[in-house]
Scaffold this active site. Structure first.
Site, PDB file in Angstrom:
ATOM      1  N   HIS A 343     -14.459   9.877  -0.621  1.00 12.02           N
ATOM      2  CA  HIS A 343     -13.438   8.831  -0.719  1.00 12.02           C
ATOM      3  C   HIS A 343     -12.858   8.741  -2.131  1.00 12.02           C
ATOM      4  CE1 HIS A 343     -11.486   4.975   0.370  1.00 12.02           C
ATOM      5  NE2 HIS A 343     -11.713   4.682  -0.906  1.00 12.02           N
ATOM      6  N   GLU A 344     -13.705   8.624  -3.131  1.00 19.13           N
ATOM      7  CA  GLU A 344     -13.186   8.429  -4.484  1.00 19.13           C
ATOM      8  C   GLU A 344     -12.455   9.670  -4.986  1.00 19.13           C
ATOM      9  OE1 GLU A 344     -13.061   5.537  -5.369  1.00 19.13           O
ATOM     10  OE2 GLU A 344     -14.681   4.569  -4.276  1.00 19.13           O
ATOM     11  N   HIS A 347      -8.841   9.834  -3.913  1.00 20.94           N
ATOM     12  CA  HIS A 347      -7.909   9.037  -4.712  1.00 20.94           C
ATOM     13  C   HIS A 347      -7.223   9.849  -5.805  1.00 20.94           C
ATOM     14  CE1 HIS A 347      -8.149   5.027  -3.150  1.00 20.94           C
ATOM     15  NE2 HIS A 347      -9.454   4.948  -3.276  1.00 20.94           N
ATOM     16  N   GLU A 366      -5.174   3.089  -0.762  1.00 19.51           N
ATOM     17  CA  GLU A 366      -6.378   2.950   0.052  1.00 19.51           C
ATOM     18  C   GLU A 366      -6.233   3.445   1.491  1.00 19.51           C
ATOM     19  OE1 GLU A 366      -8.946   2.533  -1.432  1.00 19.51           O
ATOM     20  OE2 GLU A 366      -8.464   1.442  -3.266  1.00 19.51           O
ATOM     21  N   TYR A 418      -7.687  -0.497   4.109  1.00 15.54           N
ATOM     22  CA  TYR A 418      -8.574   0.658   4.256  1.00 15.54           C
ATOM     23  C   TYR A 418      -8.567   1.164   5.705  1.00 15.54           C
ATOM     24  CZ  TYR A 418     -10.499  -0.509  -0.356  1.00 15.54           C
ATOM     25  OH  TYR A 418     -10.649  -0.776  -1.702  1.00 15.54           O
TER      26      TYR A 418
END
Length: 563
Positions: A343-344, A347, A366, A418
């Site tokens: 996930h990170e 980004h 998000e 999200y």
């Protein structure tokens, strides 16, 4: 970055008055939270006339006293002739003085916004710099990274373990800067961090040198970022780190991938961080080249769950798969990967490469990144697992307030950005009904808005244009309304009657349905429509007709006759 998007300018100058209070470093006028949010969330005249080109953040971090002091030397390009500029620094941090060309400048304070008046004439097109001196005990993070600040922890060996996290709250919680997302420094940043001799600082970009100060028993780590960077992405990570790394042969050449972890966790990290390379591989396929080859990719252990700091992604998921060891989708698929790594790192494309202009549009960060988790699964496993995963995350959606927040007030939308936002994108993929087109849209976004600042309208227009479909009502429904469209139907006289309900006016999303197992596309509206059913299949009996909406559309279904 060069100014691309400017909201209507509100004139606040009349609110400023010079106080005679002697207790303050600068003349100060108190304001309430709403007024502060307007100053924080609006492109004021004192922001609009100058364009960031570079930051040099040069600080000393004192773990014993939980204190930070130093300077931020800020370079900027003049866009129009003005002499008063706005920056932010939140209490209890203090702005001590501001200098330009050796002269101390006049400063006025309004809440935690500071208005600096330069003395020399500002020539349009020319670059200038000023240096802000600051110090103080920055706010300690309450529940990082959601309620951030500086986390002051110890590792299991008693060494200091310190990190910043400030998305939403703002980078001005610990250093002075132009704290609005619309402007990033064109030429990146230098981050110089002095720490005790036995510790290491890991920040963004590449380590260019380490200076030792024997007298003070400290080391200063100098990290250089060459690409534009959002201010909340600039971070410090201080601890008893050890390093290992690898090379990845990617779409733009060789990518340096470096990992910094606490000394005792090296063996676990070498196993768990294999997901990092797999993540870059999957996302380069879906989104295009990693956007920051010049600055490398780093994964850095932190004393909190994690955050998307550009080229310095922080990790605190306990060296386990899932989200803190659990599957947010409750399908089992969430245990196939380390949530924080995937996930990170996602980004880096959506948040760091493509950055929202206003925090109200945080869904751009998000929603795409939440959706990226399923794309990782699809790339490394299969589509069925990926689709089941994204549908499973609907269990987390609350539908209490819209995904888009209120513009100009530093107000983000609901947490549904999200999982609901991810399911909206998954629904769009079904509408477009061509995986090659969908992938080209995702890659095209990262190419079109490369290192760019965007607003929702630009993203919506791009997807609609490239898909060849007018998707405006779909975006309005899912981003600006809390209702989930309901596909209502009933069967009568060999006819399936159907319509959309629980929607905005004019909602016209096409939908794939299965009638007696046969797939077909319908184009419902808010008015009743009908389709004939094969008599031979139904034997003239309505209760033999089975109608099912494709589960990959995030909608509800209601059979009004209950057959």
């Amino acid at each position: 970055m060069n100014l691309k998007l400017i909201y209507p300018i509100l004139l606040f100058t009349s609110l400023i008055s010079i106080s005679t209070a002697t207790a303050e470093l600068f003349p100060k006028l108190a304001i309430d939270d709403h007024q502060q949010n307007i100053f924080r969330g609006t492109i004021t005249p004192e922001r609009a006339w100058w364009d960031l080109s570079h930051y040099h953040l040069d600080i000393n971090v004192d773990p014993i006293n939980k204190h930070i002091s130093g300077t931020n030397t800020m370079k900027y390009i003049v866009l129009s002739k003005q002499k008063r500029l706005q920056i932010e620094l939140q209490a209890p941090m203090q702005l001590n003085k501001v200098e330009q060309n050796g002269k101390v400048l006049a400063v006025e304070q309004l809440g935690y916004s500071y208005f600096i008046t330069v003395e020399q004439e500002q020539e349009v097109g020319k670059e200038y710099q000023l240096t802000m001196h600051f110090s103080g005990h920055p706010r300690a993070a309450v529940r990082a990274p959601w309620d951030g600040g500086i986390t002051w922890n110890k590792d299991d060996n008693g060494h200091d373990f310190i990190a910043s996290s400030c998305q939403g709250l703002g980078a001005s919680i610990w250093w002075p800067n132009k704290d609005h997302a619309y402007d990033e420094p064109n030429n990146g940043a230098m981050i110089s961090v002095e720490v005790p001799e036995h510790l290491m600082d890991v920040s963004n970009g590449r380590l260019v040198k380490v200076e030792h100060n024997k007298a003070k028993q400290t080391k200063t780590f100098h990290w250089q970022v060459t690409n534009p960077i959002n201010n909340y992405g600039i971070n410090i990570n201080i601890g008893d780190y050890v390093h290992f790394g690898e090379k990845y042969q990617g779409e733009s050449g060789e990518l340096d991938m470096d990992y910094y972890v606490l000394r005792d966790n090296l063996d676990k990290a070498k196993k768990q961080f294999k997901d990092a390379k797999r993540t870059i591989e999957a996302f380069e396929y879906w989104f295009g080249p990693y956007p920051f080859y010049q600055d490398s990719f780093k994964l850095v252990e932190a004393p909190y769950l994690g955050m998307e700091h550009q080229s310095s992604v922080t990790y605190g998921n306990g060296y386990q798969n899932g989200y803190l060891g659990r599957d947010r989708s409750q399908t089992g698929a969430g245990m196939l990967f380390d949530f924080i790594i995937v996930h990170e790192s996602g980004h880096e494309w959506f948040a760091n490469n493509i950055t929202h202009n206003d925090i109200a549009d945080m869904w751009i960060h998000e929603s795409f990144t939440s959706y990226s988790e399923s794309l990782f699964l699809e790339y490394h496993y299969d589509q069925e697992i990926a689709f089941e995963y994204i549908r499973g995350k609907r269990l987390n959606i609350q539908n209490k307030s819209p995904i888009i927040g209120q513009y100009g007030l530093h107000q983000e939308g609901s947490g549904d950005m999200y999982d609901k936002g991810g399911n909206m994108l998954h629904t769009l993929r079904q509408i477009i009904d061509n995986d090659d087109t969908w992938r080209s849209i995702l890659r095209g976004l990262n190419k079109k808005f490369y290192h760019g600042i965007v607003e929702t309208a630009q993203v919506e227009s791009y997807i609609s244009d490239k898909s060849g479909k007018n998707l405006s009502k779909v975006f309005d429904q899912y981003l600006r309304d809390i209702r989930i469209p309901t596909f209502e139907y009933f069967v009568k006289n060999n006819q399936v009657q159907y319509r959309w309900s629980n929607t905005i006016d004019g909602f016209d999303m096409p939908v794939r349905v299965f009638i007696n197992g046969k797939a077909m596309w319908l184009s419902p509206s808010n008015k009743w429509a009908n389709i004939s059913v094969d008599n031979e299949q139904t034997e003239d009996k309505a209760d033999k007709v089975q109608v099912m909406v494709d589960a990959n559309f995030y909608v509800s279904t209601l059979n009004l006759l209950g057959n």
